[in-house]
Design a protein around this motif. Structure first.
Motif, PDB file in Angstrom:
ATOM      1  N   ALA A   1      30.306  65.127  62.907  1.00 24.58           N
ATOM      2  CA  ALA A   1      31.586  65.492  62.823  1.00 24.58           C
ATOM      3  C   ALA A   1      32.034  66.496  61.999  1.00 24.58           C
ATOM      4  CB  ALA A   1      32.401  64.057  62.220  1.00 24.58           C
ATOM      5  N   GLU A   2      31.184  66.926  60.844  1.00 23.91           N
ATOM      6  CA  GLU A   2      31.713  67.895  60.133  1.00 23.91           C
ATOM      7  C   GLU A   2      31.571  69.240  60.724  1.00 23.91           C
ATOM      8  OE1 GLU A   2      29.955  67.443  56.700  1.00 23.91           O
ATOM      9  OE2 GLU A   2      31.143  65.750  55.542  1.00 23.91           O
ATOM     10  N   ARG A   3      30.302  69.314  61.434  1.00 24.39           N
ATOM     11  CA  ARG A   3      29.842  70.421  62.085  1.00 24.39           C
ATOM     12  C   ARG A   3      30.666  70.829  63.336  1.00 24.39           C
ATOM     13  NH1 ARG A   3      24.493  72.876  62.167  1.00 24.39           N
ATOM     14  NH2 ARG A   3      24.552  74.759  63.574  1.00 24.39           N
ATOM     15  N   ALA A   4      31.085  69.770  64.122  1.00 30.02           N
ATOM     16  CA  ALA A   4      32.044  69.834  65.210  1.00 30.02           C
ATOM     17  C   ALA A   4      33.713  70.299  64.855  1.00 30.02           C
ATOM     18  CB  ALA A   4      32.234  68.643  66.115  1.00 30.02           C
ATOM     19  N   GLY A   5      33.847  69.880  63.360  1.00 32.43           N
ATOM     20  CA  GLY A   5      35.308  70.356  63.017  1.00 32.43           C
ATOM     21  C   GLY A   5      36.189  69.302  63.473  1.00 32.43           C
ATOM     22  N   VAL A   6      35.939  68.110  63.568  1.00 29.57           N
ATOM     23  CA  VAL A   6      36.668  66.844  63.880  1.00 29.57           C
ATOM     24  C   VAL A   6      36.461  65.712  62.963  1.00 29.57           C
ATOM     25  CG1 VAL A   6      36.388  67.367  66.555  1.00 29.57           C
ATOM     26  CG2 VAL A   6      34.793  65.771  65.131  1.00 29.57           C
ATOM     27  N   SER A   7      37.411  64.580  62.990  1.00 28.99           N
ATOM     28  CA  SER A   7      37.468  63.737  62.073  1.00 28.99           C
ATOM     29  C   SER A   7      36.015  62.678  62.338  1.00 28.99           C
ATOM     30  CB  SER A   7      38.582  62.464  62.225  1.00 28.99           C
ATOM     31  OG  SER A   7      38.542  61.948  63.747  1.00 28.99           O
ATOM     32  N   GLN A   8      35.860  61.853  61.423  1.00 27.35           N
ATOM     33  CA  GLN A   8      34.625  61.191  61.645  1.00 27.35           C
ATOM     34  C   GLN A   8      34.584  60.152  62.592  1.00 27.35           C
ATOM     35  OE1 GLN A   8      33.228  59.549  57.905  1.00 27.35           O
ATOM     36  NE2 GLN A   8      34.181  61.400  56.746  1.00 27.35           N
ATOM     37  N   ALA A   9      35.846  59.635  63.029  1.00 25.02           N
ATOM     38  CA  ALA A   9      36.011  58.720  64.175  1.00 25.02           C
ATOM     39  C   ALA A   9      35.938  59.346  65.500  1.00 25.02           C
ATOM     40  CB  ALA A   9      37.231  57.960  63.863  1.00 25.02           C
ATOM     41  N   THR A  10      36.273  60.884  65.618  1.00 23.29           N
ATOM     42  CA  THR A  10      36.392  61.180  66.877  1.00 23.29           C
ATOM     43  C   THR A  10      35.087  61.033  67.740  1.00 23.29           C
ATOM     44  OG1 THR A  10      37.954  62.782  66.170  1.00 23.29           O
ATOM     45  CG2 THR A  10      36.795  63.577  67.971  1.00 23.29           C
ATOM     46  N   PRO A  11      33.888  61.387  67.152  1.00 18.20           N
ATOM     47  CA  PRO A  11      32.769  61.268  67.919  1.00 18.20           C
ATOM     48  C   PRO A  11      32.819  59.577  68.703  1.00 18.20           C
ATOM     49  CG  PRO A  11      31.892  62.400  66.156  1.00 18.20           C
ATOM     50  CD  PRO A  11      33.479  62.130  65.791  1.00 18.20           C
ATOM     51  N   TYR A  12      32.545  58.770  67.804  1.00 21.63           N
ATOM     52  CA  TYR A  12      32.833  57.274  68.302  1.00 21.63           C
ATOM     53  C   TYR A  12      33.870  57.214  69.089  1.00 21.63           C
ATOM     54  CZ  TYR A  12      29.496  56.220  64.532  1.00 21.63           C
ATOM     55  OH  TYR A  12      28.527  56.161  63.824  1.00 21.63           O
ATOM     56  N   ASN A  13      35.187  57.639  69.090  1.00 18.40           N
ATOM     57  CA  ASN A  13      36.293  57.528  70.049  1.00 18.40           C
ATOM     58  C   ASN A  13      35.953  58.090  71.459  1.00 18.40           C
ATOM     59  OD1 ASN A  13      37.675  55.998  68.123  1.00 18.40           O
ATOM     60  ND2 ASN A  13      38.922  57.861  67.359  1.00 18.40           N
ATOM     61  N   LEU A  14      35.342  59.321  71.392  1.00 20.58           N
ATOM     62  CA  LEU A  14      35.232  60.284  72.523  1.00 20.58           C
ATOM     63  C   LEU A  14      34.078  59.639  73.307  1.00 20.58           C
ATOM     64  CD1 LEU A  14      36.215  63.856  71.482  1.00 20.58           C
ATOM     65  CD2 LEU A  14      37.596  62.031  72.820  1.00 20.58           C
ATOM     66  N   PHE A  15      32.908  59.058  72.581  1.00 24.07           N
ATOM     67  CA  PHE A  15      31.639  58.839  73.238  1.00 24.07           C
ATOM     68  C   PHE A  15      31.138  57.389  73.256  1.00 24.07           C
ATOM     69  CE2 PHE A  15      31.471  63.644  72.551  1.00 24.07           C
ATOM     70  CZ  PHE A  15      30.865  63.767  73.572  1.00 24.07           C
ATOM     71  N   GLY A  16      31.493  56.768  72.021  1.00 19.73           N
ATOM     72  CA  GLY A  16      31.249  55.248  71.972  1.00 19.73           C
ATOM     73  C   GLY A  16      30.026  55.146  70.873  1.00 19.73           C
ATOM     74  N   THR A  17      28.924  55.860  71.311  1.00 19.17           N
ATOM     75  CA  THR A  17      27.714  55.669  70.669  1.00 19.17           C
ATOM     76  C   THR A  17      26.964  56.934  70.427  1.00 19.17           C
ATOM     77  OG1 THR A  17      26.236  55.374  72.694  1.00 19.17           O
ATOM     78  CG2 THR A  17      27.457  53.380  71.681  1.00 19.17           C
ATOM     79  N   LYS A  18      26.156  57.035  69.404  1.00 22.01           N
ATOM     80  CA  LYS A  18      25.136  58.040  69.451  1.00 22.01           C
ATOM     81  C   LYS A  18      24.577  58.506  70.518  1.00 22.01           C
ATOM     82  CE  LYS A  18      23.191  58.255  65.232  1.00 22.01           C
ATOM     83  NZ  LYS A  18      22.411  58.105  64.255  1.00 22.01           N
TER      84      LYS A  18
END
Length: 235
Positions: A37-54
């Protein structure tokens, strides 16, 4: 696409690119989500919100059509729908050959976590792509009457998947990947198309065959690699 959708797609793209960069740098597809999330410049919740899982993020990296499109557009233009299918397959294989370490890491991460689901999701994505190309072939009257473009698209995808899997588990070397995929595609298409198209497809198939013979295919079945044993043992 409205502003909200555009912003969402921009965040999604940033996450995919950050994941790609981290996999290259670390040689690992574990992807700590906080660091991603830090590398992408987004909030920590955003990867989960957009993709669901790692794992969905790793799958998105593998299926990233932007990378394919860039490479595909750089290739010399082709005209006929059958040429477009063969060219698309060659482009996909070329991506793996040009960056084998990266793609092996991504493929292994998907298979070793949950192989059956990885295959199902990968098949669906690629089948949509091949179905579009095969439908064009059918619309131009190049398929044998009555054959299903959907079924042929499935066979094309399975040929790609099977050959890529053989490369992943070291049954074939990277030099074999493109001619094997091309040979399988020509074999399927020459059996499914009208007689007028078969001669040049068979000529292409023979050219791939000659290249494979020159490379030297394994004469006997090798021992099952440890990575494959781990996956097979879970089923």
């Amino acid at each position: 696409m409205n502003k909200r959708e555009a912003a969402k797609e921009e965040r999604r793209r940033a996450i995919i690119e950050a994941a790609r960069a981290m996999i290259r740098e670390t040689g690992d597809a574990a992807l700590p989500m906080r660091a991603l999330a830090e590398r992408a410049g987004v909030s920590q919740a955003t990867p989960y919100n957009l993709f669901g899982t790692k794992r969905a993020i790793v799958l998105a990296v593998l299926q990233d059509m932007d990378a394919f499109n860039r490479r595909y557009l750089e290739a010399p233009p082709v005209t006929g729908p059958l040429d477009r299918i063969l060219d698309a397959l060659d482009t996909m294989a070329g991506m793996y050959v040009a960056d084998p370490v990266f793609y092996r890491i991504v493929w292994h991460a998907l298979f070793e976590e949950k192989g059956a689901d990885a295959r199902s999701e990968f098949e669906f994505s690629r089948r949509v792509f091949f179905r579009h190309l095969m439908q064009t072939v059918a619309e131009e009257g190049l398929l044998i009457q009555g054959l299903s473009p959907e079924l042929l698209a499935m066979q094309m995808e399975q040929a790609l998947f099977g050959t890529a899997s053989a490369w992943l588990f070291d049954y074939v070397g990277p030099d074999h990947l493109q001619p094997l995929i091309g040979f399988n595609a020509c074999l399927i298409l020459s059996a499914a198309t009208v007689p007028a198209e078969r001669a040049w497809l068979e000529a292409k198939m023979r050219a791939h065959h000659e290249r494979l013979v020159a490379l030297g295919l394994p004469s006997e079945v090798p021992e099952v690699p440890e990575a494959a044993k781990r996956i097979l043992g879970r089923r």
